[in-house]
Design a protein around this motif. Structure first.
Motif, PDB file in Angstrom:
ATOM      1  N   SER A 218       0.816  -1.217   0.000  1.00  0.00           N
ATOM      2  CA  SER A 218       0.000   0.000   0.000  1.00  0.00           C
ATOM      3  C   SER A 218       0.844   1.259   0.000  1.00  0.00           C
ATOM      4  O   SER A 218       1.811   1.380   0.748  1.00  0.00           O
ATOM      5  CB  SER A 218      -0.905  -0.010   1.241  1.00  0.00           C
ATOM      6  N   TYR A 223      -5.598   1.270   0.645  1.00  0.00           N
ATOM      7  CA  TYR A 223      -5.604   1.072  -0.806  1.00  0.00           C
ATOM      8  C   TYR A 223      -4.358   0.250  -1.163  1.00  0.00           C
ATOM      9  O   TYR A 223      -3.238   0.754  -1.050  1.00  0.00           O
ATOM     10  CB  TYR A 223      -5.611   2.410  -1.552  1.00  0.00           C
ATOM     11  N   ASP A 225      -2.103  -1.721  -3.738  1.00  0.00           N
ATOM     12  CA  ASP A 225      -1.788  -1.836  -5.157  1.00  0.00           C
ATOM     13  C   ASP A 225      -1.283  -3.224  -5.531  1.00  0.00           C
ATOM     14  O   ASP A 225      -1.489  -3.678  -6.650  1.00  0.00           O
ATOM     15  CB  ASP A 225      -0.718  -0.793  -5.521  1.00  0.00           C
TER      16      ASP A 225
END
Length: 366
Positions: A218, A223, A225
């Motif tokens: 992250s 979030y 990735d």
């Protein structure tokens, strides 16, 4: 009356910095911020500067440092990574964790580090990287290794877990390859009060990937990735390391002085004493000699109150963890592992302690 000489007295080493360490602990405690905060930022900047590199990323330990470097370079399943046959098993485990295959290469008997002359014959179309270990604090021959890597477009990763501050031709380890992994295990020359590690590099993209991988994949909280890991260096260990880093060079000088005294005091005995390669300035994480009667010598020294250790008793290819390698033969590594013995070496040793170790070794070697 003679004293018992411990192998390494961490209590006395940390006592030198007790007041500062307590202040750092209280500072972190009172901050209310224990992960990815200002203490980590400050230590990363300081250690990058110390290693003469552009970047440093704090991580949870030295093994994770090597593993994350490999992952960040995209090295994984189907790839091969050249490793020394003579090293601590963590070097091999990092390759395995990444999903790649370790390809062992024998060391130079003089330095115990990987032999550049043997690397090229181990390269295949699947080879993606070379891990150069600066074993015992003695720098590997990085110019020769980098020349080979450049010919074959390979990444070079320094395993600098034992070599904080070591010099190769006037340059600090940690910035000699494409990236380096450090350990701050408590017994290291720069030791935390728990597990800790770091990655240094001049590669912007690599460090960006490392920072993402070490924090659950992250960049922005919640979030993710990529599928990452939890390999963060916490605020407390970063703060404690920040206290000890400014004292590292002085403690290294003390280690060097003791190593020099050992070498001078043990001349003429039927032992293989450490040899310093031309153009290198080791930091003497360990003072490792070799004896054909190693076990007998260790036993006799113990009777005289001298604590020694063996780094390391079993070569990686002979470990149960690597059964598929057990039938392979690496005679130089095997010979080294059967003969090495590490003498006590600590920046808090007194001159009397050093003299006692030298006298004991001379009395035990016949």
């Amino acid at each position: 009356m003679k004293n018992n000489i411990p192998f390494l007295d961490l209590k006395s080493i940390n006592a030198l910095h007790r007041a500062e360490l307590i202040q750092a602990f209280e500072r972190v405690l009172d901050s209310g911020r224990y992960i990815l905060g200002e203490e980590l930022n400050l230590f990363e900047k300081s250690f990058a500067s110390y290693c003469e590199t552009k970047h440093c990323a704090g991580v949870s330990n030295g093994l994770d440092a090597l593993h994350l470097i490999l992952r960040s370079f995209g090295i994984g399943a189907g790839d091969e990574v050249i490793v020394p046959s003579n090293t601590y098993i963590a070097t091999w485990l990092a390759v395995t964790y990444a999903g790649a295959v370790p390809v062992p290469v024998e060391p130079l008997e003089s330095s115990y580090n990987i032999s550049p002359a043997l690397i090229e014959s181990a390269i295949t179309p699947r080879t993606k990287a070379i891990i150069a270990v600066h074993l015992y604090g003695q720098p590997a021959d990085m110019d020769a290794i980098m020349a080979i890597a450049n010919r074959y477009n390979l990444k070079v990763i320094e395993d600098a877990a034992q070599a904080h501050g070591a010099l190769y031709k006037g340059r600090k380890v940690g910035g000699l390859g494409h990236a380096a992994g450090f350990s701050f295990y408590p017994g290291k020359n720069l030791g935390a009060l728990g597990d800790a590690g770091a990655i240094t590099s001049n590669d912007d993209l690599l460090i960006e990937k490392v920072r993402m991988l070490l924090n659950y994949g992250s960049k922005v909280k919640y979030y993710n990735d990529v599928q990452g890991f939890n390999c963060r260096l916490d605020e407390l260990q970063a703060a404690l390391l920040g206290v000890k880093l400014p004292h590292l060079d002085i403690e290294t000088q003390l280690r060097c002085r003791i190593a020099q005294q050992y070498t001078q005091g043990l001349q003429g005995l039927p032992l293989h004493l450490p040899i310093v390669a031309e153009g290198t300035s080791p930091v003497w994480h360990l003072y490792v000699l070799r004896s054909e009667k190693r076990d007998e010598l260790q036993s006799k020294l113990a009777e005289l109150g001298i604590v020694t250790l063996i780094h390391y008793p079993i070569a990686p290819h002979q470990q149960s963890a690597y059964k598929t390698f057990n039938q392979l033969s690496f005679p130089i590594a095997e010979k080294i592992h059967h003969q090495v013995l590490s003498l006590p070496l600590s920046p808090t040793m007194s001159q009397s302690d050093v003299n006692q170790v030298i006298a004991a070794v001379r009395a035990c070697v016949v």
